[in-house]
Design a protein around this motif. Structure first.
Motif, PDB file in Angstrom:
ATOM      1  N   SER A  67      -3.791  16.336  -8.209  1.00 56.23           N
ATOM      2  CA  SER A  67      -2.825  15.391  -7.875  1.00 56.23           C
ATOM      3  C   SER A  67      -2.782  13.911  -8.443  1.00 56.23           C
ATOM      4  CB  SER A  67      -2.552  15.318  -6.069  1.00 56.23           C
ATOM      5  OG  SER A  67      -3.872  14.808  -5.745  1.00 56.23           O
ATOM      6  N   VAL A  68      -1.988  13.120  -8.372  1.00 61.02           N
ATOM      7  CA  VAL A  68      -1.905  11.697  -8.697  1.00 61.02           C
ATOM      8  C   VAL A  68      -1.447  10.892  -7.774  1.00 61.02           C
ATOM      9  CG1 VAL A  68      -1.480  10.124 -10.627  1.00 61.02           C
ATOM     10  CG2 VAL A  68      -1.862  12.349 -11.060  1.00 61.02           C
ATOM     11  N   SER A 105       0.966  -1.124  -0.051  1.00 61.12           N
ATOM     12  CA  SER A 105       0.081   0.008  -0.061  1.00 61.12           C
ATOM     13  C   SER A 105       0.845   1.296   0.030  1.00 61.12           C
ATOM     14  CB  SER A 105      -0.904  -0.081   1.226  1.00 61.12           C
ATOM     15  OG  SER A 105      -0.212   0.086   2.365  1.00 61.12           O
ATOM     16  N   ALA A 106       2.206   1.208  -0.131  1.00 62.99           N
ATOM     17  CA  ALA A 106       3.089   2.459  -0.064  1.00 62.99           C
ATOM     18  C   ALA A 106       2.662   3.119  -1.371  1.00 62.99           C
ATOM     19  CB  ALA A 106       4.718   1.969  -0.035  1.00 62.99           C
ATOM     20  N   THR A 107       2.742   4.272  -1.287  1.00 64.77           N
ATOM     21  CA  THR A 107       2.229   5.304  -2.701  1.00 64.77           C
ATOM     22  C   THR A 107       2.988   6.658  -2.461  1.00 64.77           C
ATOM     23  OG1 THR A 107       0.226   6.182  -1.460  1.00 64.77           O
ATOM     24  CG2 THR A 107      -0.101   4.257  -2.986  1.00 64.77           C
ATOM     25  N   LEU A 108       3.086   7.391  -3.694  1.00 62.74           N
ATOM     26  CA  LEU A 108       3.676   8.391  -3.834  1.00 62.74           C
ATOM     27  C   LEU A 108       2.573   9.639  -4.343  1.00 62.74           C
ATOM     28  CD1 LEU A 108       5.572   6.336  -5.291  1.00 62.74           C
ATOM     29  CD2 LEU A 108       7.165   8.490  -5.341  1.00 62.74           C
ATOM     30  N   THR A 109       2.397  10.830  -3.830  1.00 62.03           N
ATOM     31  CA  THR A 109       1.471  11.649  -4.105  1.00 62.03           C
ATOM     32  C   THR A 109       2.134  12.526  -4.854  1.00 62.03           C
ATOM     33  OG1 THR A 109       0.352  11.274  -2.111  1.00 62.03           O
ATOM     34  CG2 THR A 109      -0.070  13.243  -3.536  1.00 62.03           C
ATOM     35  N   VAL A 110       1.847  12.593  -6.267  1.00 63.72           N
ATOM     36  CA  VAL A 110       2.343  13.538  -7.289  1.00 63.72           C
ATOM     37  C   VAL A 110       1.645  14.813  -7.367  1.00 63.72           C
ATOM     38  CG1 VAL A 110       3.263  13.856  -9.698  1.00 63.72           C
ATOM     39  CG2 VAL A 110       3.332  11.658  -8.652  1.00 63.72           C
ATOM     40  N   TYR A 111       2.138  15.849  -6.886  1.00 61.70           N
ATOM     41  CA  TYR A 111       1.229  17.269  -7.207  1.00 61.70           C
ATOM     42  C   TYR A 111       1.615  18.048  -8.452  1.00 61.70           C
ATOM     43  CZ  TYR A 111       0.228  16.657  -2.268  1.00 61.70           C
ATOM     44  OH  TYR A 111      -0.347  16.003  -1.006  1.00 61.70           O
ATOM     45  N   LEU A 112       0.599  18.049  -9.163  1.00 60.65           N
ATOM     46  CA  LEU A 112       0.786  19.141 -10.306  1.00 60.65           C
ATOM     47  C   LEU A 112       0.988  20.379  -9.991  1.00 60.65           C
ATOM     48  CD1 LEU A 112      -1.682  16.968 -12.736  1.00 60.65           C
ATOM     49  CD2 LEU A 112       0.487  16.387 -12.153  1.00 60.65           C
ATOM     50  N   GLU A 113       1.396  20.990 -11.090  1.00 64.04           N
ATOM     51  CA  GLU A 113       1.593  22.583 -11.167  1.00 64.04           C
ATOM     52  C   GLU A 113      -0.036  23.278 -11.142  1.00 64.04           C
ATOM     53  OE1 GLU A 113       3.776  23.555 -14.555  1.00 64.04           O
ATOM     54  OE2 GLU A 113       5.885  23.018 -13.594  1.00 64.04           O
TER      55      GLU A 113
END
Length: 325
Positions: free
Chosen positions: A148-149, A83-91
């Motif tokens: 975000s992704v 369940s480890a995830t990354l949160t990618v924040y867009l511009e």
């Protein structure tokens, strides 16, 4: 043409095979007799035998319980790592159409298992629901939250996740990549600590089993001292003298393993309902681990070997002290 009469085989060659087979049969008969005799001796003293086996069982229960707990924690650790995830924040200026294209690019990445796109509107809705500030946040002129992704990596190892985060930060339209691996590292440290504690306790309680069996066998050797002196006087080997005591130690270990298995089974059934109720109160489902077929076999084999080893050490130590008078 006359045939020469067949020469009879030498007497030694003819009798060598029957003699070796008779020795093997005698060896097997003695093992069978000593195994049965040692079991009958334990049955004739039920109280003392049961107390010895109970002491062995108590010494085995705690390491076995820790082993089961760590095994369930290992499975939980694997689930949490998945369940480890990354949160990618867009511009902030990225539109929804461009955010969708960035999400497609992330999905196509070889180190990304799956993604979940959260638009700015969806992020604001989740934020309002989590904080309960729908009225206050609804008065804002514009949405300050970016799209975000949520990215799930293929390899959940901390090193691989950090390398993936560094690569994703270089993509166009991505402002920041956040990851929280501290809890995974803490969980790994706790698991390693638990494994070492379980190993140390297993060694200590294993030594305790050796001491219990060794002391019991030592008393048995002393009670049969005259018998040992007689068979030693007529030429019995140390292996012959040691054999019944080794079987007694193995029976003690096997009985202790069976009692330990029973205590673990009864204890697991007794605590199953409260543990399930406690887990349900937190909205989770958890059941106490059980030994299973392989775990039960390992427990019984280890207990039997410990009993045999304790008896071997005790007899080997005291056999030299037993001299014919």
């Amino acid at each position: 043409m006359s045939r020469r009469p067949a020469q009879p085989p030498p007497r030694g060659a003819r009798s060598r095979r029957p003699r070796s087979s008779s020795r093997l049969r005698g060896w097997a008969r003695h093992h069978r007799a000593m195994c049965l005799d040692s079991a009958l001796r334990l049955v004739r003293r039920p109280v003392g035998s049961l107390l010895t086996m109970l002491a062995i069982a108590i010494a085995l229960v705690l390491p076995a319980t820790l082993w089961l707990t760590l095994d369930s924690a290992r499975l939980l650790d694997a689930e949490l790592e998945e369940s480890a995830t990354l949160t990618v924040y867009l511009e902030p200026l990225v539109a929804e159409a461009q955010a969708a294209r960035i999400d497609e690019a992330l999905v196509a990445h070889e180190d990304v298992a799956r993604t979940r796109l959260i638009t700015a509107a969806e992020g604001m809705a989740e934020f309002q629901q989590a904080l309960g500030l729908a009225d206050a946040l609804g008065r804002l002129d514009e949405n300050p939250l970016p799209a975000s992704v949520v990215v799930t990596p293929v390899d959940p190892a901390p090193e691989a996740v950090r390398a993936l985060a560094e690569r994703l930060e270089t993509m166009a339209g991505i402002e920041e990549v956040r990851l929280d691996l501290a809890w995974i590292e803490r969980l790994r440290h706790l698991a390693e600590l638990g494994r070492r504690v379980a190993l140390a306790l297993a060694v200590l309680f294993g030594l305790g089993v050796l001491l219990v069996v060794g002391n019991t066998i030592r008393l048995s050797v002393e009670s049969r001292r005259q018998e040992v002196e007689v068979v030693t006087l007529i030429g019995a080997t140390h292996a012959f003298v040691r054999r019944p005591f080794l079987y007694s130690g193995a029976w003690y270990g096997l009985g202790g393993g069976v009692l330990a298995w029973g205590l673990l089974t009864v204890g697991s059934g007794w605590l199953a309902a409260p543990v399930s109720a406690l887990a349900a109160s937190y909205g989770a489902s958890f059941s106490l681990p059980r030994l299973g077929l392989s775990g039960s076999a390992i427990l019984l084999v280890c207990s039997t070997l410990l009993g045999w080893l304790g008896a071997w050490i005790a007899v080997s130590r005291h056999l030299a002290e037993v001299r014919p008078r």
